[in-house]
Design a protein around this motif. Sequence first.
Motif, PDB file in Angstrom:
ATOM      1  N   VAL A  24     -14.574  -1.423  -4.539  1.00 50.69           N
ATOM      2  CA  VAL A  24     -13.622  -0.312  -4.519  1.00 50.69           C
ATOM      3  C   VAL A  24     -12.621  -0.580  -3.405  1.00 50.69           C
ATOM      4  O   VAL A  24     -12.986  -0.640  -2.229  1.00 50.69           O
ATOM      5  CB  VAL A  24     -14.338   1.038  -4.303  1.00 50.69           C
ATOM      6  CG1 VAL A  24     -13.322   2.171  -4.262  1.00 50.69           C
ATOM      7  CG2 VAL A  24     -15.362   1.279  -5.397  1.00 50.69           C
ATOM      8  N   LYS A  25     -11.359  -0.748  -3.792  1.00 53.28           N
ATOM      9  CA  LYS A  25     -10.330  -1.086  -2.811  1.00 53.28           C
ATOM     10  C   LYS A  25      -9.692   0.149  -2.187  1.00 53.28           C
ATOM     11  O   LYS A  25      -9.244   0.107  -1.044  1.00 53.28           O
ATOM     12  CB  LYS A  25      -9.251  -1.946  -3.476  1.00 53.28           C
ATOM     13  CG  LYS A  25      -9.777  -3.278  -3.998  1.00 53.28           C
ATOM     14  CD  LYS A  25      -8.663  -4.111  -4.596  1.00 53.28           C
ATOM     15  CE  LYS A  25      -9.189  -5.456  -5.084  1.00 53.28           C
ATOM     16  NZ  LYS A  25      -8.113  -6.299  -5.672  1.00 53.28           N
ATOM     17  N   LYS A  26      -9.635   1.243  -2.953  1.00 54.99           N
ATOM     18  CA  LYS A  26      -8.996   2.443  -2.413  1.00 54.99           C
ATOM     19  C   LYS A  26      -9.487   3.662  -3.171  1.00 54.99           C
ATOM     20  O   LYS A  26      -9.739   3.598  -4.373  1.00 54.99           O
ATOM     21  CB  LYS A  26      -7.471   2.337  -2.510  1.00 54.99           C
ATOM     22  CG  LYS A  26      -6.730   3.374  -1.679  1.00 54.99           C
ATOM     23  CD  LYS A  26      -5.239   3.074  -1.638  1.00 54.99           C
ATOM     24  CE  LYS A  26      -4.517   4.046  -0.715  1.00 54.99           C
ATOM     25  NZ  LYS A  26      -3.062   3.769  -0.650  1.00 54.99           N
ATOM     26  N   VAL A  27      -9.608   4.780  -2.454  1.00 54.95           N
ATOM     27  CA  VAL A  27     -10.028   6.052  -3.042  1.00 54.95           C
ATOM     28  C   VAL A  27      -9.054   7.131  -2.598  1.00 54.95           C
ATOM     29  O   VAL A  27      -8.737   7.240  -1.408  1.00 54.95           O
ATOM     30  CB  VAL A  27     -11.466   6.435  -2.618  1.00 54.95           C
ATOM     31  CG1 VAL A  27     -11.857   7.780  -3.220  1.00 54.95           C
ATOM     32  CG2 VAL A  27     -12.454   5.362  -3.041  1.00 54.95           C
ATOM     33  N   LEU A  28      -8.562   7.907  -3.554  1.00 59.91           N
ATOM     34  CA  LEU A  28      -7.659   9.016  -3.251  1.00 59.91           C
ATOM     35  C   LEU A  28      -8.191  10.286  -3.903  1.00 59.91           C
ATOM     36  O   LEU A  28      -8.678  10.251  -5.041  1.00 59.91           O
ATOM     37  CB  LEU A  28      -6.241   8.724  -3.764  1.00 59.91           C
ATOM     38  CG  LEU A  28      -5.462   7.618  -3.042  1.00 59.91           C
ATOM     39  CD1 LEU A  28      -4.108   7.405  -3.710  1.00 59.91           C
ATOM     40  CD2 LEU A  28      -5.268   7.963  -1.575  1.00 59.91           C
TER      41      LEU A  28
END
Length: 248
Positions: A24-28
């Motif tokens: 997972v590279k990014k979570v928003l």
Amino acid sequence: MMPGSKKPNNAQIVKRNTKLAIRVKKVLFSPDGTQFACATTEGLLVYSLEPNTLQQTTFNPMDIDESVTLDNIIGNIKKENYLTALVLSLKMNEQEVIEKVFKCIPAKSAPLIAANFPSAFFFQFLEFICTEIEKTRDVEWNLIWLKELIKYNDHVLKGCRLSAQYQQQAFSMSQLHKYQVANQNQNMKGRAVLLKMYQILQFYDGSLKRIVNENMHLMKFITARSQKVAATAVDEEEDEHLQTMDTV
């Protein structure tokens, strides 16, 4: 050890087949905290606490990559690369973005864009124009685009045909079947869009004919009424003139 299993020899190496972990590279998170999106190695994953929210989502990109951004779209519009900006907006598949880009394109660029328009996005753009004709008043502007697209992309509308690449090269039956299925799905979508376009044009044709007929009857009535009023005025003027002569 399970019953019936064999113990491997020391010389044998037992390898465990495990699936690679997802990174997972990014979570928003959404402002209300009910949804969050993850940019992973498996793609974009969206999670929600409400079950019907994901079914009503409007974000449905097509062939999206790193170049499909609002900054690139705005930059291409400023550079007058209207075809690139339009294709990027269609890849993003956001109705508002497509509409903004579409309205930024001058009318003189419509033939050039239609002549070089990629066939992969032809029916998507055609469906967008049909929607614009339904909900906006710029009927003439949309009909110009419709005419140019059909004029320069008649090869897309000819139906299911194998391309020259598939005719000249030998492919396996599975590959040929996949191509035929994809081509059939594309043409089914195309026929649905063309049917929608025909219904819209038929509706406008009937509406315009009705308005034209009403205007013609109204103009005939106004013309006849004005002629009658003018004739009455002439008769009254002649009667007054005769009365004046009799008095003298």
